[in-house]
Design an enzyme around this catalytic site. Structure first.
Site, mmCIF file in Angstrom:
data_model
loop_
_atom_site.group_PDB
_atom_site.id
_atom_site.type_symbol
_atom_site.label_atom_id
_atom_site.label_comp_id
_atom_site.label_asym_id
_atom_site.label_seq_id
_atom_site.Cartn_x
_atom_site.Cartn_y
_atom_site.Cartn_z
ATOM 1 N N GLU A 21 0.877 -1.346 0.087
ATOM 2 C CA GLU A 21 0.093 0.056 0.057
ATOM 3 C C GLU A 21 1.001 1.243 0.059
ATOM 4 O O GLU A 21 1.897 1.287 0.622
ATOM 5 C CB GLU A 21 -0.749 -0.068 1.321
ATOM 6 C CG GLU A 21 -1.852 1.312 1.381
ATOM 7 C CD GLU A 21 -2.819 1.287 2.568
ATOM 8 O OE1 GLU A 21 -3.472 1.640 2.743
ATOM 9 O OE2 GLU A 21 -2.182 0.522 3.619
ATOM 10 N N LYS A 95 -9.687 2.227 -2.567
ATOM 11 C CA LYS A 95 -9.783 1.539 -1.223
ATOM 12 C C LYS A 95 -11.255 2.096 -0.497
ATOM 13 O O LYS A 95 -11.707 3.316 -0.856
ATOM 14 C CB LYS A 95 -8.431 2.088 -0.311
ATOM 15 C CG LYS A 95 -8.878 1.573 1.078
ATOM 16 C CD LYS A 95 -7.628 1.968 1.882
ATOM 17 C CE LYS A 95 -7.594 1.507 3.229
ATOM 18 N NZ LYS A 95 -6.311 1.850 4.185
ATOM 19 N N CYS A 136 -5.587 -3.172 2.529
ATOM 20 C CA CYS A 136 -5.437 -2.834 4.130
ATOM 21 C C CYS A 136 -6.597 -2.943 4.773
ATOM 22 O O CYS A 136 -6.852 -3.917 5.154
ATOM 23 C CB CYS A 136 -4.460 -1.588 4.220
ATOM 24 S SG CYS A 136 -3.784 -1.246 5.878
#
Length: 257
Positions: A21, A95, A136
């Site tokens: 990330e 995300k 994540c």
């Protein structure tokens, strides 16, 4: 350094390379991010890594890049890219779940203050099977991965920059759970070590890039040292695991309590 790692992996015979990330900027400083981040069309990291993928004829997952957007409130995008061996972008994923948490009195994160959440789940085709993309904090929301599997995913990517506290407590357990629940390979490249965030400030990340097989075995744990780590996967293991315990097929609807 990312380019050097990629070249090293390609020299060792890698066909698919994954980075963590925020490959381009690990920082908690909004001022620093505003200073260094660029729009997708201007991002030097994206351009350089696309060129490298093409030069070496490899598939590449850029775990994510922090990017400027045209949002009126000025928030950035946390965007993952799947690059093919021609250097073309095959898929983009923003995300969805923002890391807004207060771990303790000294460690608080408000990702949504600087980044706007995505709204679209994404799958893409690779030579090893259908890939479902995540980033994540998404890891804590199993419904996303169930939707990816419903769309055909056999491999899940979870690039991350986990905090040391939550990483030590939850990283391995959550990644293994997602693999076991879905019968997918889980590929999770992770930032590691201490990063200069801004003047006199640093940010620490947990490391332990993992590869987890569909039955839940940890194929690779890269520990805390940065570097290139090689692994092999057999796509047939997905079918085998799902045949042994077809939990996704056995799901049933039910009335809410």
């Amino acid at each position: 350094r990312t380019v050097d790692y990629l070249r090293d992996a390609a020299a060792q015979g890698a066909q698919f390379v994954l980075t963590p990330e925020v490959t381009n900027c690990v920082s908690t400083s909004r001022a620093q991010q505003a200073k260094v981040l660029r729009a997708e069309s201007e991002d030097e990291t994206l351009a350089a890594l696309r060129e490298e993928a093409n030069a070496h004829g490899i598939w590449l997952l850029i775990g994510s890049l922090g990017l400027q957007t045209e949002d009126p409130d000025g928030r950035f995008a946390n965007r993952s890219f799947l690059i093919d061996p021609d250097g073309a972008v095959q898929a983009r994923y923003d995300k969805i779940h923002m890391f807004d948490v207060e771990i303790d009195e000294t460690e608080t994160y408000r990702e949504s203050a600087g980044y706007r959440p995505g709204t679209q789940a994404v799958v893409a085709q690779t030579p090893w099977g259908t890939l479902g993309m995540s980033i994540c904090y998404d890891l804590r929301f199993p419904q996303l991965y169930q939707a990816l599997v419903d769309a055909g995913a056999q491999i899940l990517t979870v690039p991350a920059a986990f905090s040391p506290v939550t990483g030590a407590a939850h990283w391995h357990a959550l990644l293994r759970a997602r693999a076991i629940e879905t019968g997918c390979f889980v590929l999770a490249p992770a930032q590691t070590g201490t990063h200069q965030s801004a003047a006199n400030k640093t940010r620490d990340t947990y490391g332990h890039s993992l590869v987890v097989a569909p039955w839940g075995e940890v194929v690779l744990d890269a520990g805390e040292a940065p570097g290139v780590y090689m692994f092999e996967i057999d796509p047939k293991e997905v079918e085998t695991a799902r045949r042994r315990v077809p939990s996704m097929a056995n799901r049933r609807s039910f009335a809410q309590p």
